[in-house]
Design an enzyme around this catalytic site. Structure first.
Site, PDB file in Angstrom:
ATOM      1  N   ARG A 134      11.013  83.793  46.686  1.00 29.85           N
ATOM      2  CA  ARG A 134      12.121  84.588  47.231  1.00 29.85           C
ATOM      3  C   ARG A 134      12.737  85.498  46.165  1.00 29.85           C
ATOM      4  O   ARG A 134      13.330  86.514  46.494  1.00 29.85           O
ATOM      5  CB  ARG A 134      13.174  83.663  47.855  1.00 29.85           C
ATOM      6  CG  ARG A 134      13.830  82.699  46.919  1.00 29.85           C
ATOM      7  CD  ARG A 134      14.431  81.509  47.639  1.00 29.85           C
ATOM      8  NE  ARG A 134      13.397  80.603  48.136  1.00 29.85           N
ATOM      9  CZ  ARG A 134      13.653  79.464  48.794  1.00 29.85           C
ATOM     10  NH1 ARG A 134      14.910  79.113  49.037  1.00 29.85           N
ATOM     11  NH2 ARG A 134      12.670  78.697  49.215  1.00 29.85           N
TER      12      ARG A 134
ATOM     13  N   ASP B 210      -1.035  80.943  46.234  1.00 28.92           N
ATOM     14  CA  ASP B 210       0.366  81.260  46.493  1.00 28.92           C
ATOM     15  C   ASP B 210       0.607  82.766  46.538  1.00 28.92           C
ATOM     16  O   ASP B 210       1.717  83.223  46.733  1.00 28.92           O
ATOM     17  CB  ASP B 210       1.266  80.580  45.442  1.00 28.92           C
ATOM     18  CG  ASP B 210       2.681  80.374  45.952  1.00 28.92           C
ATOM     19  OD1 ASP B 210       2.851  80.188  47.173  1.00 28.92           O
ATOM     20  OD2 ASP B 210       3.618  80.398  45.132  1.00 28.92           O
TER      21      ASP B 210
ATOM     22  N   LYS C 256       5.736  71.187  39.969  1.00 23.08           N
ATOM     23  CA  LYS C 256       5.193  70.556  41.176  1.00 23.08           C
ATOM     24  C   LYS C 256       4.444  69.270  40.810  1.00 23.08           C
ATOM     25  O   LYS C 256       3.970  69.137  39.683  1.00 23.08           O
ATOM     26  CB  LYS C 256       4.205  71.506  41.862  1.00 23.08           C
ATOM     27  CG  LYS C 256       4.803  72.740  42.493  1.00 23.08           C
ATOM     28  CD  LYS C 256       3.712  73.617  43.096  1.00 23.08           C
ATOM     29  CE  LYS C 256       4.286  74.876  43.700  1.00 23.08           C
ATOM     30  NZ  LYS C 256       5.015  74.641  44.955  1.00 23.08           N
TER      31      LYS C 256
ATOM     32  N   MET D 191      -7.640  84.503  48.009  1.00 22.32           N
ATOM     33  CA  MET D 191      -6.867  83.261  47.987  1.00 22.32           C
ATOM     34  C   MET D 191      -7.684  82.082  47.443  1.00 22.32           C
ATOM     35  O   MET D 191      -7.143  81.204  46.786  1.00 22.32           O
ATOM     36  CB  MET D 191      -6.356  82.945  49.394  1.00 22.32           C
ATOM     37  CG  MET D 191      -5.302  83.919  49.898  1.00 22.32           C
ATOM     38  SD  MET D 191      -4.960  83.728  51.668  1.00 22.32           S
ATOM     39  CE  MET D 191      -4.017  82.191  51.658  1.00 22.32           C
TER      40      MET D 191
ATOM     41  N   GLU E 221      10.593  80.271  43.743  1.00 15.39           N
ATOM     42  CA  GLU E 221      10.458  81.531  42.999  1.00 15.39           C
ATOM     43  C   GLU E 221      10.020  82.691  43.871  1.00 15.39           C
ATOM     44  O   GLU E 221      10.303  83.844  43.566  1.00 15.39           O
ATOM     45  CB  GLU E 221       9.473  81.353  41.830  1.00 15.39           C
ATOM     46  CG  GLU E 221       7.996  81.550  42.137  1.00 15.39           C
ATOM     47  CD  GLU E 221       7.415  80.557  43.162  1.00 15.39           C
ATOM     48  OE1 GLU E 221       6.447  80.926  43.820  1.00 15.39           O
ATOM     49  OE2 GLU E 221       7.939  79.430  43.299  1.00 15.39           O
TER      50      GLU E 221
ATOM     51  N   SER F 146      10.759  73.309  37.162  1.00 20.35           N
ATOM     52  CA  SER F 146      10.820  72.352  38.290  1.00 20.35           C
ATOM     53  C   SER F 146       9.390  72.087  38.753  1.00 20.35           C
ATOM     54  O   SER F 146       8.984  72.445  39.862  1.00 20.35           O
ATOM     55  CB  SER F 146      11.654  72.934  39.434  1.00 20.35           C
ATOM     56  OG  SER F 146      12.900  73.419  38.971  1.00 20.35           O
TER      57      SER F 146
ATOM     58  N   ARG G 249      -3.263  78.269  43.618  1.00 24.24           N
ATOM     59  CA  ARG G 249      -3.950  79.537  43.330  1.00 24.24           C
ATOM     60  C   ARG G 249      -3.812  80.495  44.516  1.00 24.24           C
ATOM     61  O   ARG G 249      -3.997  81.707  44.366  1.00 24.24           O
ATOM     62  CB  ARG G 249      -5.431  79.287  43.036  1.00 24.24           C
ATOM     63  CG  ARG G 249      -6.247  78.759  44.222  1.00 24.24           C
ATOM     64  CD  ARG G 249      -7.657  78.373  43.810  1.00 24.24           C
ATOM     65  NE  ARG G 249      -8.484  77.950  44.927  1.00 24.24           N
ATOM     66  CZ  ARG G 249      -8.491  76.719  45.438  1.00 24.24           C
ATOM     67  NH1 ARG G 249      -7.705  75.776  44.933  1.00 24.24           N
ATOM     68  NH2 ARG G 249      -9.290  76.416  46.459  1.00 24.24           N
TER      69      ARG G 249
ATOM     70  N   ASP H 262       1.143  79.114  41.042  1.00 28.26           N
ATOM     71  CA  ASP H 262       2.506  78.580  41.069  1.00 28.26           C
ATOM     72  C   ASP H 262       2.523  77.121  40.614  1.00 28.26           C
ATOM     73  O   ASP H 262       2.186  76.224  41.379  1.00 28.26           O
ATOM     74  CB  ASP H 262       3.087  78.703  42.487  1.00 28.26           C
ATOM     75  CG  ASP H 262       4.523  78.215  42.548  1.00 28.26           C
ATOM     76  OD1 ASP H 262       5.142  78.055  41.475  1.00 28.26           O
ATOM     77  OD2 ASP H 262       5.035  77.993  43.664  1.00 28.26           O
TER      78      ASP H 262
ATOM     79  N   LYS I 212       4.292  88.419  48.893  1.00 28.26           N
ATOM     80  CA  LYS I 212       4.501  87.584  47.695  1.00 28.26           C
ATOM     81  C   LYS I 212       3.169  87.394  46.979  1.00 28.26           C
ATOM     82  O   LYS I 212       2.193  86.954  47.583  1.00 28.26           O
ATOM     83  CB  LYS I 212       5.082  86.234  48.108  1.00 28.26           C
ATOM     84  CG  LYS I 212       5.137  85.189  46.997  1.00 28.26           C
ATOM     85  CD  LYS I 212       5.542  83.823  47.541  1.00 28.26           C
ATOM     86  CE  LYS I 212       5.355  82.739  46.495  1.00 28.26           C
ATOM     87  NZ  LYS I 212       5.652  81.387  47.028  1.00 28.26           N
TER      88      LYS I 212
ATOM     89  N   ASP J 146      11.042  76.332  41.380  1.00 27.89           N
ATOM     90  CA  ASP J 146       9.903  76.360  42.302  1.00 27.89           C
ATOM     91  C   ASP J 146      10.226  77.136  43.576  1.00 27.89           C
ATOM     92  O   ASP J 146       9.358  77.341  44.416  1.00 27.89           O
ATOM     93  CB  ASP J 146       9.451  74.932  42.626  1.00 27.89           C
ATOM     94  CG  ASP J 146       8.107  74.907  43.341  1.00 27.89           C
ATOM     95  OD1 ASP J 146       7.324  75.870  43.161  1.00 27.89           O
ATOM     96  OD2 ASP J 146       7.838  73.949  44.095  1.00 27.89           O
TER      97      ASP J 146
END
Length: 486
Positions: free
Chosen positions: A333, A270, A259, A169, A331, A257, A268, A252, A247, A329
Site C-alpha cells: 500500500r 508479490d 514473514k 510471477m 508495504e 516484520s 516472488r 517480499d 504493485k 509487511d
C-alpha cells in the site's frame, strides 16, 4: 493429435451429441468414432476424456472430451458463462493428454466457441520449466477446420497475455528483479509503434517525492524502478486514458516484520499486480484496442537490512500525507499510495489498480474471485460483466467509512499502514488506506492475493502462479473502448 468435443446427452440413455467438427470427423471415418464411443463405457461426463488411436492417418491419436450440456450459458449462481468455462476446461485436459504422448502438434475443435477453445488450449499447455534441463515437449495448438479462425486468434492473444503474467510471477526473484522485469516488458512492447516505455530510475522517483515507495525500496540492494507505459490506441491520442497501476514487489520478505519462512518462496509473485497490468497492456496492443492506456508499476524488493523501514517509522507520501509504518509487511500500500497520486496527473478516464495486497483477501474469498473495492458503480459493472465472459471472476467488497476511521486514527501521523484492530477486515482497511490517495471519481482497487496461485481450482491452469485476472482486465479494457461514457 486431434481434440474433439462431445455434449452430454439430455437423458441418461440418450445418444451423446458431437459438435459439428466431431460430426464431420465421424463421417470421415465412416461412423467408427461414434461406434467406439458407444461400446467403450458410459457416456462421457463433463471434463472427462476418451482416447482413440489409429482412426485416421492424419491424426494417429484422437481425444474426445466431454463438454457438458450443449446450451449451457450464463450461470447466475456461479457468475460466469458456464458453456465457455466447460470448453476451456475440456480442451485443456484434451491438449495435455496429447502432450503426454509427446505429439508436437494438436488440432482443436472450436466446440462452438473458438475463442474459449483457444484459451483452454494455450492456458492448459503452459508450464514454467525454463530452468529445468528436462523439459516437457512443446505442443503447438491450432484450430481444426476453418470455422472461427478470427475468434481463435483472439483467444490465443488473450491466453498468451495471461501466460506472460504467469511467467513473470513464477520466475525466481533473482531472475525477475525490478530492472529485469522492466526490461522484459520493454522487449515485449518493442515492436509496437504506438507504445512508449519509460524505465524511471531511483533519482526520478526521489524527484517525484515518492517517499512512501522509496522507504520500502531502501531495505534492498536492488535499486527500485518506476515503470511507465503509454499505449496510444485511441483514434485521438489526447483522449483521457485508462490508467492501470500494479504493485511490483519482486520479492517480499516482509522486511523487519519478517514473514514466516514456510511458503516465503511464493513471495516472488508479490509483483502479480504489476505482472497482470503490464501483460494486459501487451495484450491490448496486440489486439489493437482503440483506447489509450497508461500503465504504472512501482518495482522494488522488500528486504530486512540496516537501511530498512522500522516499525513505528513515519514516511511522507507524494501528496504530503504522513504514514506511520506499524508493520513493514504492509508495504504494498506504500508503493501504491505514491503510484496512485502520480496516476492523477494523466486526466484519467478511470484508474484501476491491482495488487497481491492482503492475506485477508485470501481468507475472505479464497481463489474463487478477485476482490474489488470501488467508488464507481459504472466501473464495477464493466469489470463484473467482463469477468462473466472470461470466467475469471470478481466480487465487490465494501469501501465503508467504517474502515477509513481505523487507518486515520493514528498516534504519530495522518495514517497508519495497518488498521487499528489489526486483523479485523484486513482487506477492507487496506482498501480504505488506498482511498486516502484517490480523488478520481472512477477508481477500483483489485486485491488479487487470493487468486495469485492455482492448486487445482481452475482446471485449465496447471499448479503454480495463475496470472489472474489478466484476461478480465483485457476484456474490461475492450468493453471500455466500446463504451461512449465520458
Amino acid at each position: 493429435g486431434l481434440v474433439l468435443g462431445i455434449y452430454s446427452s439430455e437423458k441418461d440413455k440418450g445418444v451423446a451429441q458431437f459438435t459439428s467438427a466431431g460430426e464431420a470427423f465421424d463421417r470421415l471415418v465412416s461412423g467408427k468414432l461414434r461406434e467406439l464411443l458407444s461400446v467403450c463405457g458410459p457416456p462421457l461426463k463433463k471434463g472427462k476424456t476418451r482416447m482413440f488411436h489409429g482412426l485416421h492417418q492424419d491424426f494417429p491419436s484422437v481425444v474426445v472430451v466431454g463438454l457438458g450440456k450443449k446450451n449451457a450459458g450464463v450461470n447466475d449462481q456461479e457468475n460466469w458463462n458456464e458453456g465457455k468455462e466447460n470448453i476451456r476446461a475440456a480442451v485443456a485436459v484434451g491438449c495435455r493428454q496429447i502432450q503426454d504422448l509427446e505429439i508436437p502438434c494438436v488440432e482443436v475443435d472450436p466446440c462452438g466457441d473458438a475463442q474459449a477453445a483457444a484459451e483452454g488450449a494455450i492456458l492448459g499447455l503452459h508450464e514454467y520449466n525454463e530452468l529445468k534441463q528436462k523439459k516437457k515437449p512443446v505442443v503447438t495448438a491450432q484450430l481444426h477446420g476453418s470455422a472461427g479462425s478470427e475468434a481463435w486468434h483472439k483467444g490465443v492473444i488473450y491466453a498468451e497475455g495471461q501466460n506472460l503474467a504467469r511467467y513473470l510471477m513464477e520466475a525466481p526473484a533473482n531472475y525477475i528483479t525490478p530492472i529485469k522485469f522492466a526490461e522484459h516488458i520493454e522487449q515485449k512492447l518493442r515492436s509496437f509503434s504506438n507504445v512508449k516505455v519509460h524505465v524511471r530510475p531511483e533519482s526520478w522517483i526521489a524527484a517525484q517525492q515518492m517517499g512512501a515507495f522509496l522507504s520500502v525500496a531502501k531495505g534492498s540492494a536492488e535499486p527500485p524502478i518506476f515503470l511507465e507505459i503509454h499505449y496510444s490506441g485511441g483514434a485521438d491520442t489526447t483522449d483521457s486514458p485508462l490508467v492501470l497501476v500494479g504493485k511490483g514487489v519482486t520479492f517480499d520478505s516482509g522486511g523487519i516484520s519478517l514473514k514466516p519462512s514456510s511458503g516465503m518462496d511464493a513471495m516472488r509473485a508479490d509483483m502479480g499486480g504489476a505482472a497482470t497490468i503490464c501483460s494486459a497492456i501487451v495484450t491490448a496492443a496486440a489486439l489493437k484496442l482503440p483506447l489509450n492506456i497508461i500503465g504504472l508499476a512501482p518495482l522494488c524488493e522488500n528486504m530486512p537490512s540496516g537501511k530498512a523501514n522500522k516499525p513505528g517509522d513515519v514516511v511522507r507520501a507524494k501528496n504530503g500525507k504522513t504514514i506511520q509504518v506499524d508493520n513493514t509487511d504492509a508495504e504494498g500500500r506504500l508503493l501504491l499510495a505514491d503510484a496512485l497520486c502520480y496516476a492523477h496527473s494523466f486526466n484519467a478516464r478511470a484508474i484501476v489498480n491491482a495488487a497481491t495486497l492482503t492475506g485477508a483477501m485470501d481468507v475472505a474469498l479464497g481463489s474463487a474471485a478477485t476482490g474489488v473495492f470501488t467508488n464507481s458503480s459504472w466501473l464495477w459493472s464493466h469489470l463484473y460483466e467482463a469477468s462473466i465472459l472470461t470466467g475469471d471472476r470478481v466480487w465487490r467488497m465494501p469501501l465503508f467509512e467504517h474502515y477509513t476511521k481505523q487507518v486515520t486514527d493514528c498516534p504519530l501521523a495522518d495514517l497508519s499502514n495497518i488498521g487499528k484492530y489489526s486483523r479485523a477486515g484486513g482487506a477492507c482497511t487496506a482498501a480504505a488506506f488506498l482511498k486516502e490517495f484517490v480523488t478520481a471519481s472512477h477508481w477500483a482497487h483489485l486485491d488479487i492475493a487470493g487468486v495469485m496461485s492455482n492448486k487445482d481450482e481452475v482446471p485449465y491452469l496447471r499448479k503454480g502462479m495463475a496470472g489472474r485476472p489478466t484476461r478480465t482486465l483485457v476484456e474490461f479494457a475492450a468493453r471500455l473502448s466500446q463504451d461512449s461514457h465520458t
